[in-house]
Write an enzyme that holds these catalytic residues in place. Sequence first.
Site, PDB file in Angstrom:
ATOM      1  N   ASP A  47       0.817  -1.226   0.000  1.00 53.36           N
ATOM      2  CA  ASP A  47       0.000   0.000   0.000  1.00 53.36           C
ATOM      3  C   ASP A  47       0.848   1.273   0.000  1.00 53.36           C
ATOM      4  O   ASP A  47       0.433   2.303   0.533  1.00 53.36           O
ATOM      5  CB  ASP A  47      -0.959   0.024   1.216  1.00 53.36           C
ATOM      6  CG  ASP A  47      -1.765  -1.248   1.328  1.00 53.36           C
ATOM      7  OD1 ASP A  47      -2.269  -1.699   0.295  1.00 53.36           O
ATOM      8  OD2 ASP A  47      -1.868  -1.799   2.439  1.00 53.36           O
ATOM      9  N   LYS A  87       2.147   2.302  -5.221  1.00 52.83           N
ATOM     10  CA  LYS A  87       2.829   1.890  -6.459  1.00 52.83           C
ATOM     11  C   LYS A  87       1.985   2.199  -7.694  1.00 52.83           C
ATOM     12  O   LYS A  87       2.510   2.614  -8.709  1.00 52.83           O
ATOM     13  CB  LYS A  87       3.127   0.379  -6.422  1.00 52.83           C
ATOM     14  CG  LYS A  87       4.120   0.003  -5.344  1.00 52.83           C
ATOM     15  CD  LYS A  87       4.287  -1.490  -5.237  1.00 52.83           C
ATOM     16  CE  LYS A  87       3.092  -2.207  -4.629  1.00 52.83           C
ATOM     17  NZ  LYS A  87       2.845  -1.951  -3.195  1.00 52.83           N
ATOM     18  N   GLY A 137      -4.331  -4.084  -4.371  1.00 56.54           N
ATOM     19  CA  GLY A 137      -5.297  -3.084  -4.819  1.00 56.54           C
ATOM     20  C   GLY A 137      -4.527  -1.829  -5.152  1.00 56.54           C
ATOM     21  O   GLY A 137      -4.025  -1.157  -4.267  1.00 56.54           O
ATOM     22  N   HIS A 138      -4.365  -1.568  -6.436  1.00 60.59           N
ATOM     23  CA  HIS A 138      -3.610  -0.381  -6.845  1.00 60.59           C
ATOM     24  C   HIS A 138      -4.594   0.731  -7.204  1.00 60.59           C
ATOM     25  O   HIS A 138      -5.368   0.606  -8.143  1.00 60.59           O
ATOM     26  CB  HIS A 138      -2.689  -0.709  -8.020  1.00 60.59           C
ATOM     27  CG  HIS A 138      -1.567  -1.635  -7.621  1.00 60.59           C
ATOM     28  ND1 HIS A 138      -0.763  -2.267  -8.516  1.00 60.59           N
ATOM     29  CD2 HIS A 138      -1.123  -2.007  -6.403  1.00 60.59           C
ATOM     30  CE1 HIS A 138       0.127  -2.998  -7.863  1.00 60.59           C
ATOM     31  NE2 HIS A 138      -0.083  -2.864  -6.579  1.00 60.59           N
ATOM     32  N   GLN A 153       2.171  -5.742  -3.374  1.00 60.73           N
ATOM     33  CA  GLN A 153       2.505  -5.867  -1.938  1.00 60.73           C
ATOM     34  C   GLN A 153       3.843  -5.151  -1.661  1.00 60.73           C
ATOM     35  O   GLN A 153       4.211  -4.275  -2.421  1.00 60.73           O
ATOM     36  CB  GLN A 153       2.554  -7.322  -1.489  1.00 60.73           C
ATOM     37  CG  GLN A 153       1.192  -8.006  -1.436  1.00 60.73           C
ATOM     38  CD  GLN A 153       0.741  -8.584  -2.747  1.00 60.73           C
ATOM     39  OE1 GLN A 153       1.499  -9.215  -3.447  1.00 60.73           O
ATOM     40  NE2 GLN A 153      -0.511  -8.382  -3.107  1.00 60.73           N
TER      41      GLN A 153
HETATM   42  P1  IMP Z   1      -2.719 -12.801   1.382  1.00 57.38           P
HETATM   43  O1  IMP Z   1      -1.583 -12.575   0.429  1.00 57.38           O
HETATM   44  O2  IMP Z   1      -4.016 -12.264   0.901  1.00 57.38           O
HETATM   45  O3  IMP Z   1      -2.807 -14.212   1.868  1.00 57.38           O
HETATM   46  O4  IMP Z   1      -2.375 -11.961   2.729  1.00 57.38           O
HETATM   47  C1  IMP Z   1      -1.206 -12.197   3.480  1.00 57.38           C
HETATM   48  C2  IMP Z   1      -0.777 -10.921   4.182  1.00 57.38           C
HETATM   49  O5  IMP Z   1      -0.379  -9.958   3.233  1.00 57.38           O
HETATM   50  C3  IMP Z   1      -1.884 -10.260   5.009  1.00 57.38           C
HETATM   51  O6  IMP Z   1      -1.313  -9.612   6.124  1.00 57.38           O
HETATM   52  C4  IMP Z   1      -2.436  -9.209   4.054  1.00 57.38           C
HETATM   53  O7  IMP Z   1      -3.061  -8.152   4.734  1.00 57.38           O
HETATM   54  C5  IMP Z   1      -1.168  -8.783   3.369  1.00 57.38           C
HETATM   55  N1  IMP Z   1      -1.407  -8.265   2.019  1.00 57.38           N
HETATM   56  C6  IMP Z   1      -1.685  -8.975   0.919  1.00 57.38           C
HETATM   57  N2  IMP Z   1      -1.814  -8.155  -0.145  1.00 57.38           N
HETATM   58  C7  IMP Z   1      -1.602  -6.920   0.311  1.00 57.38           C
HETATM   59  C8  IMP Z   1      -1.567  -5.622  -0.337  1.00 57.38           C
HETATM   60  O8  IMP Z   1      -1.732  -5.473  -1.547  1.00 57.38           O
HETATM   61  N3  IMP Z   1      -1.310  -4.573   0.479  1.00 57.38           N
HETATM   62  C9  IMP Z   1      -1.061  -4.726   1.804  1.00 57.38           C
HETATM   63  N4  IMP Z   1      -1.067  -5.891   2.428  1.00 57.38           N
HETATM   64  C10 IMP Z   1      -1.340  -6.986   1.688  1.00 57.38           C
END
Ligand code: IMP
Length: 423
Positions: free
Chosen positions: A13, A16, A40-41, A224
């Site tokens: 977040d 990017k 989520g961009h 991420q």
């Molecule tokens: P998952 O990848 O959805 O399984 O989530 C694993 C961890 O990564 C969790 O703490 C999510 O909140 C975090 N996470 C996954 N995608 C994002 C992102 O795009 N932004 C921030 N945190 C993320």
Amino acid sequence: MAVDLLLGLQWGDEGKGKIVDVLTKNYDIIARFQGGPNAGHTLIFDGYKHVLHTIPSGIFHKTALNVVGNGVVIDPVIFKKELENLDKHAIDYTSKLLISRKAHLILPTHRLLDAASETSKGKAKIGSTLKGIGPTYMDKTGRNGMRVGDLELDNWKEKYDSLTEKHLKMLNFFEVDIQFDLKELEAEFIKGIDKLKTLQFIDSEEFLNSAIKEGKTILAEGAQGSLLDIDFGTYPFVTSSNTTAAGACTGLGIAPNRIGEVFGIFKAYTTRVGSGPFPTELFDKNGETMASVGHEFGATTGRPRRCGWLDLVALKYAVQVNGVTQLMMMKGDVLSGFETLKVCTAYHYKGKEIKHLPYNIEPENVTPVYTEFKGWEADLTSMTDKQELPQNLKDYITFIEQETEVPIKIVSVGPDRKQTIMQ
Ligand code: IMP
């Protein structure tokens, strides 16, 4: 060099999407290399807010080609919704959105398994976005997954059925009650597949390497952040892919010696969604101010983000692991109005002061050591030139540059494309 990388250096977040959007005009191809619809961009321009989950952020520009690389996992259901949103804004993607045959597919049962796994963990849950990311990457490394290229085969439905059947058996192992209507989920999935099949599937590593030979320029877009990397992040509270620079090589089939600039994006403070350690997290008024002024709510899940001071120990670690050559500081405007700002420059760890990220950064092991800075009052949101920035912010920037030994090339002072100060 033909390929530049753009990566988040914190827990995701960082902004990017906005920066890819700003930089796109310099590149022929934008290629996403890992992650899936957990990302989520957010992009804001012409008075509209657009949120992309899987599609590269270059899609809003007329000329750039956009590649979804082999390292990405695609949920056809979410992908269809993303495409329909583009349709609403009359964005033509058919000729400029290319999908790697080697990208893996998220099945409805991957999402169910994600939910079952998280529920079974109770208090130890990861805080997953529940988009099926972990189970899909598990099937990839377990050599069971379904790939986009399978959809070109006549027997893809058989493969789907057998994997789904296996998943249903696995669901029984979790002693949790997950309600679902498989028929409904499958109907949605098939519609998603039909939409996906209207796009061009490519051998993306071949396509990208030919483009390099032809002198085309590529921006590899990460999702991420480095601290969520499966190897180098705050394991197990991480995502399931390599979010760091090496992930761009494996997620696109690009050799390391093709990589030029590595753009590292960070927020002027720190945020995190989901569970896991966060040494500089604030539980006071300052944290609340960052959250409300910075609109710190997840673009994918809407969850409130945890907020805290900038952690330079963690930032330097990310700069090192990625080989960052240029930094970009986001949301500088959110820090206006704080009397004093703090930056974590070391940790107290097992009775010592250390300046690197240790194996275990749980709160019981690590206490941040802060350096304080004077804040500034000025509203930055309409500033367009570095010279206009308040001196105290310039001092904050210089300190970060000295500590990381990397120049800050962009300071973002608002969500709009225009609110971007280039050096
Ligand atoms: P998952 O990848 O959805 O399984 O989530 C694993 C961890 O990564 C969790 O703490 C999510 O909140 C975090 N996470 C996954 N995608 C994002 C992102 O795009 N932004 C921030 N945190 C993320």
